[in-house]
Scaffold this motif. Structure first.
Motif, PDB file in Angstrom:
ATOM      1  N   UNK A   1     -11.922  28.387 -26.075  1.00  0.00           N
ATOM      2  CA  UNK A   1     -11.730  28.446 -27.518  1.00  0.00           C
ATOM      3  C   UNK A   1     -11.059  29.756 -27.924  1.00  0.00           C
ATOM      4  N   UNK A   2     -11.218  30.762 -27.111  1.00  0.00           N
ATOM      5  CA  UNK A   2     -10.669  32.074 -27.462  1.00  0.00           C
ATOM      6  C   UNK A   2     -11.630  32.821 -28.365  1.00  0.00           C
ATOM      7  N   UNK A   3     -11.093  33.743 -29.108  1.00  0.00           N
ATOM      8  CA  UNK A   3     -11.921  34.493 -30.045  1.00  0.00           C
ATOM      9  C   UNK A   3     -12.393  33.555 -31.151  1.00  0.00           C
ATOM     10  N   UNK A   4     -13.694  33.554 -31.365  1.00  0.00           N
ATOM     11  CA  UNK A   4     -14.260  32.607 -32.323  1.00  0.00           C
ATOM     12  C   UNK A   4     -13.907  33.046 -33.744  1.00  0.00           C
ATOM     13  N   UNK A   5     -13.350  32.081 -34.486  1.00  0.00           N
ATOM     14  CA  UNK A   5     -13.015  32.347 -35.888  1.00  0.00           C
ATOM     15  C   UNK A   5     -14.114  31.838 -36.812  1.00  0.00           C
ATOM     16  N   UNK A   6     -14.598  30.659 -36.516  1.00  0.00           N
ATOM     17  CA  UNK A   6     -15.658  30.110 -37.355  1.00  0.00           C
ATOM     18  C   UNK A   6     -16.430  29.075 -36.557  1.00  0.00           C
ATOM     19  N   UNK A   7     -17.657  28.850 -36.996  1.00  0.00           N
ATOM     20  CA  UNK A   7     -18.483  27.812 -36.365  1.00  0.00           C
ATOM     21  C   UNK A   7     -19.296  27.147 -37.454  1.00  0.00           C
ATOM     22  N   UNK A   8     -19.460  25.852 -37.320  1.00  0.00           N
ATOM     23  CA  UNK A   8     -20.209  25.136 -38.339  1.00  0.00           C
ATOM     24  C   UNK A   8     -20.973  23.998 -37.690  1.00  0.00           C
ATOM     25  N   UNK A   9     -22.092  23.688 -38.313  1.00  0.00           N
ATOM     26  CA  UNK A   9     -22.907  22.553 -37.870  1.00  0.00           C
ATOM     27  C   UNK A   9     -23.055  21.633 -39.066  1.00  0.00           C
ATOM     28  N   UNK A  10     -22.506  20.449 -38.933  1.00  0.00           N
ATOM     29  CA  UNK A  10     -22.456  19.494 -40.037  1.00  0.00           C
ATOM     30  C   UNK A  10     -21.866  20.133 -41.292  1.00  0.00           C
TER      31      UNK A  10
ATOM     32  N   UNK B   1     -14.901  29.819 -47.924  1.00  0.00           N
ATOM     33  CA  UNK B   1     -15.439  30.019 -46.570  1.00  0.00           C
ATOM     34  C   UNK B   1     -14.993  31.366 -46.001  1.00  0.00           C
ATOM     35  N   UNK B   2     -13.710  31.683 -46.224  1.00  0.00           N
ATOM     36  CA  UNK B   2     -13.178  32.938 -45.692  1.00  0.00           C
ATOM     37  C   UNK B   2     -13.874  34.136 -46.337  1.00  0.00           C
ATOM     38  N   UNK B   3     -14.081  34.031 -47.647  1.00  0.00           N
ATOM     39  CA  UNK B   3     -14.745  35.143 -48.328  1.00  0.00           C
ATOM     40  C   UNK B   3     -16.183  35.285 -47.860  1.00  0.00           C
ATOM     41  N   UNK B   4     -16.824  34.162 -47.656  1.00  0.00           N
ATOM     42  CA  UNK B   4     -18.200  34.199 -47.156  1.00  0.00           C
ATOM     43  C   UNK B   4     -18.236  34.823 -45.771  1.00  0.00           C
ATOM     44  N   UNK B   5     -17.282  34.413 -44.947  1.00  0.00           N
ATOM     45  CA  UNK B   5     -17.276  34.918 -43.574  1.00  0.00           C
ATOM     46  C   UNK B   5     -17.092  36.421 -43.553  1.00  0.00           C
ATOM     47  N   UNK B   6     -16.352  36.915 -44.502  1.00  0.00           N
ATOM     48  CA  UNK B   6     -16.131  38.371 -44.519  1.00  0.00           C
ATOM     49  C   UNK B   6     -17.347  39.119 -45.045  1.00  0.00           C
ATOM     50  N   UNK B   7     -18.269  38.341 -45.628  1.00  0.00           N
ATOM     51  CA  UNK B   7     -19.498  38.941 -46.163  1.00  0.00           C
ATOM     52  C   UNK B   7     -19.193  40.069 -47.120  1.00  0.00           C
ATOM     53  N   UNK B   8     -18.261  39.783 -47.959  1.00  0.00           N
ATOM     54  CA  UNK B   8     -17.931  40.836 -48.911  1.00  0.00           C
ATOM     55  C   UNK B   8     -18.520  40.549 -50.282  1.00  0.00           C
ATOM     56  N   UNK B   9     -19.490  39.642 -50.305  1.00  0.00           N
ATOM     57  CA  UNK B   9     -20.162  39.412 -51.580  1.00  0.00           C
ATOM     58  C   UNK B   9     -21.112  40.566 -51.840  1.00  0.00           C
ATOM     59  N   UNK B  10     -20.800  41.328 -52.800  1.00  0.00           N
ATOM     60  CA  UNK B  10     -21.640  42.471 -53.122  1.00  0.00           C
ATOM     61  C   UNK B  10     -22.044  42.345 -54.585  1.00  0.00           C
TER      62      UNK B  10
END
Lengths: 181, 388
Positions: B171-180, A87-96
């Motif tokens: 919530x503060x600075x958003x770190x992540x959000x998810x739906x289901x 999830x963290x790697x995805x969030x960083x969008x560093x998939x190149x």
């Protein structure tokens, strides 16, 4: 640092389920090195791994009531860590595209490793992110190429080719560190 | 080494790997973790409940046999009471002790309660006087586990469709959000949701807390309807009976559903008919249609006149309904000479050609007119015969 032959952590898991802070702390202390190792394998850097480990423990404690078999806690925690890392790697969008990534291995002449396991962590950290991810998911975690493709949103063919390149580079890095496999 | 051997070796090495953190980093991480995980010493398992119930029952029975009234006792926190009860059932709730100096140093020992929960610290028996004082009290039921202070839970019932909600600033600075469980994008402190009918769980994690929103998306009703307009203007509507309520509007004016559905006569012209349906969950849908009822045009042109002064068919009268926006009539002889021309209604030609009576023969007429609801002009042509 390894789990003792007679695990005591199942008591801590039960206590943590009840919200016992002491048991939670002991569980955290006991499994943190393992979780950090998993996080390091995926993230490659110490700060990123710390973030993933922290989030993995938070997620694990929040969902501890969903754990059915206490004995399976280590595997469950490891899986959570893997998911958090992805999830963290995805969030960083560093998939190149992997071929576009600088694939030069990190210099390791001055590194000294006390065991093969530590050397493997260092070698994995030197891998490009995409290689590292596929290598971990396929060779270490045992996912199939189809599952990896679904998890990462890539094609199966891409997963296979990345795995082959990752293995080749990994073996080259191990050879540089004097580990012949 | 083949692939299988490589995998086994790599997996073995990877699983054996451990990364130790400096104690300062470890402590920092624990502080952040414990700030976001639930804790409650008030959560009892069934064994604790059983012991509490038995003890309470025993105390009540014992109190009945006690003749002297009890003096007022100080209020004892339920936490302390639970410790007494846990003491009675220590073999069920106390984790086995383990000598470990390193982990013991991390255990915060702020009060007796925490020390009692520490699996390594044996529970010391309380003084008899204090225990008696506690036992005179009926145990209060433990409180329900309060949610963690940094977790906000919310239930929302919405209609299906696209929703854009602002994320609570707590919530503060958003770190992540998810739906289901699926990651969501957050732009400008908002989440954009495309919801179909069903249940959803929105989780937004931030630096200061977590927002959990349980969403129930209700289906939107369908307001679509069909209609036909009969020649006499009668409107025949085909619309399913709504599950909830419905409103009808005819040219922006509200009409009762019964009126629209039965014996509604549409006036000539183009009109707007609007139907709004609301489901029991409050979801609305609107359908708008145009009703076009053409005008009934009438054009009557006689083909003979008898201008003999008998009062019957003495003049040529053209009837046009409704009133056209433009009109022109011309009567010509067989050789093309115009004998009558007029540009307005009514038309009353008495069969004169100039200042003389026209000879009794057949003439040709051309009528050109245009109605208000039509784009193009109509042209009628024929013959008109004059007889005496």
């Amino acid at each position: 640092m390894h789990p003792p032959s007679t695990p005591r952590w199942h008591v801590w898991v039960s206590g943590s389920r009840k919200g016992d802070r002491v048991c939670q702390r002991r569980l955290f202390d006991h499994f943190l090195p393992m979780v950090m190792a998993v996080a390091m394998r995926y993230m490659g850097t110490y700060p990123d791994a710390c973030d993933v480990a922290q989030e993995a423990f938070i997620r694990a404690f929040q969902r501890l009531s969903e754990l059915r078999d206490v004995e399976g806690f280590p595997a469950w925690l490891r899986k959570i860590t893997v998911n958090v890392a992805i999830d963290a790697l995805r969030a960083r969008r560093r998939f190149q595209p992997l071929d576009a990534v600088d694939c030069r291995p990190a210099s390791s002449a001055a590194d000294e490793f006390h065991s093969d396991a530590e050397a493997i962590l260092a070698c994995m950290a030197a891998l490009p992110e995409g290689y590292r991810l596929v290598l971990n998911l396929y060779d270490v975690e045992g996912y199939s190429h189809r599952e990896i493709a679904e998890k990462l949103g890539i094609s199966e063919g891409t997963s296979r080719s990345q795995l082959a390149k990752a293995r080749r580079m990994m073996q080259q890095l191990l050879k540089q560190r004097g580990i012949e496999r | 080494m083949n692939d299988k051997q490589w995998q086994m070796w790599l997996r073995e090495q990877a699983e054996a790997a451990r990364v130790d953190l400096p104690s300062a980093d470890q402590e920092k991480m624990w502080q952040r973790v414990q700030a976001r995980i639930p804790t409650s010493s008030a959560v009892w398992d069934w064994k604790q409940w059983a012991v509490a119930a038995l003890t309470a029952g025993a105390l009540l029975i014992g109190a009945r046999f006690t003749a002297s009234p009890q003096p007022a006792q100080p209020v004892i926190p339920s936490q302390t009471l639970s410790l007494i009860l846990m003491d009675a059932a220590s073999e069920t709730v106390s984790p086995p002790s383990e000598p470990s100096a390193s982990s013991a140093s991390h255990a915060p020992k702020t009060d007796a309660a925490h020390a009692a929960e520490d699996p390594k610290t044996p529970l010391e028996p309380l003084p008899v006087a204090r225990r008696d004082a506690i036992r005179r009290h009926t145990p209060t039921p433990p409180a329900v586990t309060p949610p963690a202070p940094n977790v906000w839970q919310e239930d929302r019932t919405v209609c299906e469709g696209v929703h854009t909600w602002p994320i609570p600033p707590e919530v503060g600075t958003v770190l992540s959000a998810s739906l289901n469980g699926r990651p969501l994008k957050t732009d400008g402190g908002k989440v954009k949701l495309r919801l179909r009918p069903g249940r959803y769980r929105l989780v937004v994690k931030g630096t200061a807390g977590e927002w959990i929103c349980r969403i129930e998306a209700a289906a939107r009703p369908d307001a679509a309807f069909e209609f036909t307009v009969a020649l006499d203007g009668r409107l025949m509507v085909e619309a399913p009976e709504p599950v909830g309520r419905e409103w009808w509007r005819w040219d922006q004016q509200e009409r009762a559903p019964e009126e629209i559905r039965t014996d509604f006569i549409a006036p000539a012209g183009i009109h707007e008919i609007r139907r709004v349906v609301e489901s029991p969950q409050g979801c609305r849908d609107t359908a708008v249609r145009l009703v076009k009822r053409p005008l009934s045009h009438t054009v009557r042109i006689p083909n003979v006149i008898t201008p003999d002064g008998d009062g019957r068919n003495d003049t040529w009268q053209i009837e046009v309904s409704p009133q056209p926006t433009s009109f022109e009539v011309r009567v010509v002889t067989a050789d093309g000479r115009t004998v009558f021309r007029h540009h307005a209604l009514p038309v009353q030609w008495d069969g004169t050609c100039g200042d003389r009576r026209c000879p009794p023969e057949t003439y040709f007429y051309v009528v050109r007119l245009r109605f208000s609801d039509e784009q193009q002009s109509r042209t009628y042509s024929g013959t008109i015969t004059i007889k005496y």
